[in-house]
Write an enzyme that holds these catalytic residues in place. Structure first.
Site, short mmCIF file in Angstrom:
data_model
loop_
_atom_site.label_atom_id
_atom_site.label_comp_id
_atom_site.label_asym_id
_atom_site.label_seq_id
_atom_site.Cartn_x
_atom_site.Cartn_y
_atom_site.Cartn_z
N ASP A 1 -0.15 5.05 0.77
CA ASP A 1 -0.44 6.05 1.80
C ASP A 1 -0.60 5.38 3.16
OD1 ASP A 1 -0.52 7.57 -0.49
OD2 ASP A 1 -2.68 7.89 -0.46
N ASP B 1 0.87 -1.17 0.00
CA ASP B 1 0.00 0.00 0.00
C ASP B 1 0.91 1.23 0.00
OD1 ASP B 1 -2.47 1.51 0.39
OD2 ASP B 1 -1.70 1.88 2.41
#
Length: 190
Positions: free
Chosen positions: A13, A11
């Site tokens: 953010d 991922d």
């Protein structure tokens, strides 16, 4: 998954860079301390580091595809300045309240499936690392190893769901990478 993964899905953010809610400007990009070093560890092992990210701000009209690309370039530039790189990025611009149900938005699996096809990966030999349950849920649907890291965005529901699903946890991306590459056990000990 046994041994070193064939790829690590990351991922963006809250995992590699700080989550500033709907990041639309390169000036908002800040790497999480230690994250570039962790990505470099993946790179040094010859394992693809692949970003898979929900970007609902596009679907909400908060920023454009061009804004997303400018942020992505800045993000990758900051990693490169520390000797790390991302092999590919996949993003979903959709938001269910704007567009309706979508197969690409995590926890759905389309972005992961696309990357597996593009990189010719077997699902059982990949790892998923993120700071929310939705980032690692594909490990239960597709196979592979999921490790949820802690961030300010990780909710109690994320923690509960990860525990119910038997997903491993780590305090940081650095610790997750250590776990993946056999430097520490799943409990974080050396």
């Amino acid at each position: 998954m046994n041994g070193i993964p064939d790829a690590v899905f990351l991922d963006r953010d809250g995992t590699i860079m700080e989550d500033a809610h709907y990041i639309k400007s390169p000036q908002q990009v800040r790497l999480i301390p230690g994250a570039a070093r962790a990505v470099k560890r993946i790179n040094d092992a010859g394992v693809p580091a692949i970003v898979v990210t929900n970007q609902s701000g596009i679907g909400r009209g908060l920023f454009t595809l061009d804004d997303y690309e400018a942020v992505r370039r800045q993000f990758e530039s900051l990693l490169a300045a520390e000797g790390a790189h991302i092999d590919a990025s996949y993003f979903c611009p959709d938001h269910p309240r704007v567009k309706g149900p979508t197969r690409c938005r995590k926890p759905e699996t389309k972005m992961f499936e696309d990357a597996m096809r593009d990189f010719k990966l077997a699902a059982r030999n990949v790892a998923y690392v993120g700071d929310r349950w939705r980032d690692v849920a594909a490990s239960r649907k597709l196979g592979g190893r999921g490790i949820m890291i802690a961030s300010a965005m990780t909710t109690d529901d994320d923690r509960r769901q990860a525990q119910e699903d038997g997903i491993e946890t780590a305090v940081s991306l650095a610790q997750a990478v250590e776990m993946l590459f056999g430097l520490t056990d799943s409990d974080g000990t050396a």
